[in-house]
Design an enzyme around this catalytic site. Sequence first.
Site, PDB file in Angstrom:
ATOM      1  N   LYS A 270      60.597  75.906  43.135  1.00 10.41           N
ATOM      2  CA  LYS A 270      61.040  76.511  41.883  1.00 10.41           C
ATOM      3  C   LYS A 270      61.902  77.738  42.167  1.00 10.41           C
ATOM      4  CE  LYS A 270      57.052  75.369  38.949  1.00 10.41           C
ATOM      5  NZ  LYS A 270      57.773  74.605  37.920  1.00 10.41           N
ATOM      6  N   ARG A 344      51.500  65.469  36.652  1.00 12.87           N
ATOM      7  CA  ARG A 344      51.267  64.071  36.250  1.00 12.87           C
ATOM      8  C   ARG A 344      50.655  63.271  37.387  1.00 12.87           C
ATOM      9  NH1 ARG A 344      57.501  63.356  34.755  1.00 12.87           N
ATOM     10  NH2 ARG A 344      57.164  65.574  34.387  1.00 12.87           N
TER      11      ARG A 344
HETATM   12  N1  BES Z   1      53.852  73.561  35.806  1.00 11.66           N
HETATM   13  C1  BES Z   1      55.132  73.049  35.497  1.00 11.66           C
HETATM   14  C2  BES Z   1      55.432  73.080  33.989  1.00 11.66           C
HETATM   15  C3  BES Z   1      55.572  74.438  33.363  1.00 11.66           C
HETATM   16  C4  BES Z   1      56.813  75.039  33.319  1.00 11.66           C
HETATM   17  C5  BES Z   1      54.502  75.065  32.778  1.00 11.66           C
HETATM   18  C6  BES Z   1      56.952  76.272  32.722  1.00 11.66           C
HETATM   19  C7  BES Z   1      54.641  76.301  32.189  1.00 11.66           C
HETATM   20  C8  BES Z   1      55.875  76.898  32.140  1.00 11.66           C
HETATM   21  C9  BES Z   1      55.251  71.598  35.952  1.00 11.66           C
HETATM   22  O1  BES Z   1      54.515  71.245  37.062  1.00 11.66           O
HETATM   23  C10 BES Z   1      56.685  71.366  36.282  1.00 11.66           C
HETATM   24  O2  BES Z   1      57.161  72.024  37.149  1.00 11.66           O
HETATM   25  N2  BES Z   1      57.332  70.463  35.564  1.00 11.66           N
HETATM   26  C11 BES Z   1      58.705  70.184  35.775  1.00 11.66           C
HETATM   27  C12 BES Z   1      58.881  68.681  35.682  1.00 11.66           C
HETATM   28  C13 BES Z   1      60.200  68.191  36.162  1.00 11.66           C
HETATM   29  C14 BES Z   1      60.356  68.423  37.642  1.00 11.66           C
HETATM   30  C15 BES Z   1      60.281  66.708  35.856  1.00 11.66           C
HETATM   31  C16 BES Z   1      59.511  70.890  34.665  1.00 11.66           C
HETATM   32  O3  BES Z   1      59.007  71.026  33.570  1.00 11.66           O
HETATM   33  O4  BES Z   1      60.598  71.331  34.973  1.00 11.66           O
HETATM   34 ZN    ZN Z   2      55.506  71.621  38.903  1.00 11.50          ZN
END
Ligand code: BES
Ligand code: ZN
Length: 490
Positions: A270, A344
Amino acid sequence: MLKTISKDLTKEHVETLVVPVCEDADIHDDRQVAALAKTAKKMAEFRGERKQKITFYSPVGIQADRVVFIGMGKKAALDREDLRAAAGRGVRVLLEGRLSRICLLAPSEKKVGLGLGDILTSLMEGAFLANDVLGTYKKEKHKQPLTEIVALVPAGREKEFSALAKQVTVNCGGTLLARQWVNMPANMKPPAVFADEIVRHADRAKLKTTILDNKALKQKKFGALLAVGAGSANKPRLVILEYNPAKRARKTVVLVGKGVVFDSGGINLKPSASLDTMKTDMAGAAAVAAALISTARLKPDLRVVGVMPLVENMLSGQALRPGDIVTSHSGKTVEVGNTDAEGRLILADAMSYAVKTFKPDVMVDVATLTGACVMALGEKIAGVFSNDAGLSQALVLAGEKTFERCWSMPMPDDYKSLLKSELADINNMSSTRYGGAITAALFLSEFAGDIPWAQLDISGPARNGKAFDYCPGGGSGFGVRLLLDMLGKI
Ligand code: BES
Ligand code: ZN
Ligand code: ZN
């Protein structure tokens, strides 16, 4: 300590009386209080508008050291959430002043058009939830919470509401517990430690508890959960909490909570700005664990099982790679299009294990699953994705009642093609960047079998950017009161 009592304010002393008022109407039956409120509203700095407040010291006619008037705006729009907010603001005034006891005056049910039970519950909820001072790790001691919260009941009606204080304490106590876990830094809650911490609380509530460690997870073929955990030295765990009622259970409900104690994104790292809140990526597991602990104390006629996959999503030489293919617990193979879509993966394993082991009548997942859901619904509303209209309606209604708001989202069948993989049964990453909350839910639906199931995406409301009326900044404990209310609706 939370309680309801009745008191003659002209004769019996209280330290601090908190009185909610409306700007355009008198809402109290007590004549002394009504007269004082009228005086308060004549002050230049206070008209009873929302967010205004004023304190009178040793007022004539009432045996109180101080009376804090809390403005709630216009009467016509008044609802339970305004009462929670008013009580919460009252508590915050006392916390600021380092006082320890609060006495809340309920407005007249006739004048505000709400039942006294609802009024008292809302005031107590707001006060209890606001009485939460962030535990810090500083040498300097942090503020102390209030030791006593009293809601005043009109004389003669104490018996009618004698069960409310305990109920609010159990419900909102769960929220406070979840907040505390969410706020804990990631280095203090690696999966093994967080699992033990959950079990310590669950044991006290007399729940049946099980922890599957790394070895047990390997043996039981939790391929997706283990793959997400592979990059971290802190190995994953699966925690199971079970509540069994004394009499025959009406239904079996399984709650599954995402417990990523830190989500770095993995090899799909990230960006910095997104990393600083990722210790909160276990808010789903926190909500489920706390809801189970509260359930054990509320004793519904349901069998309720909580399943929490706990893992740390990190990068290292052992970490899961984009393009890897893993075999999930269900036997389905998953191509890892993106290591940051780890929620997921771990939920898929937990869900198929839960379906096989507990044969639930209803299953609900709670997860900080996608940033896309925050884009769609903002920071205060959770997304509900379900294959069952009755279940999604139960969640939406529970959200209205608790003000843990939920919005029902679509799960169009044709979008499933976005998760196609050339090499595996499914990809964890959509082929487009649009509709990310929907494709995440569609991915999970593949692991729910034919069970009525809902996915609750709490990515927005799990955290509170800045403090509001009855919640400090940080973890909000969102989901606990919602799930407890939902259990009564299914
Ligand atoms: N934990 C994150 C989602 C999240 C983002 C929660 C911001 C709270 C605040 C999750 O694991 C994630 O990173 N999801 C990605 C999915 C994508 C890679 C398909 C996302 O939401 O960008
Ligand atoms: Zn994630
Ligand atoms: Zn995540």
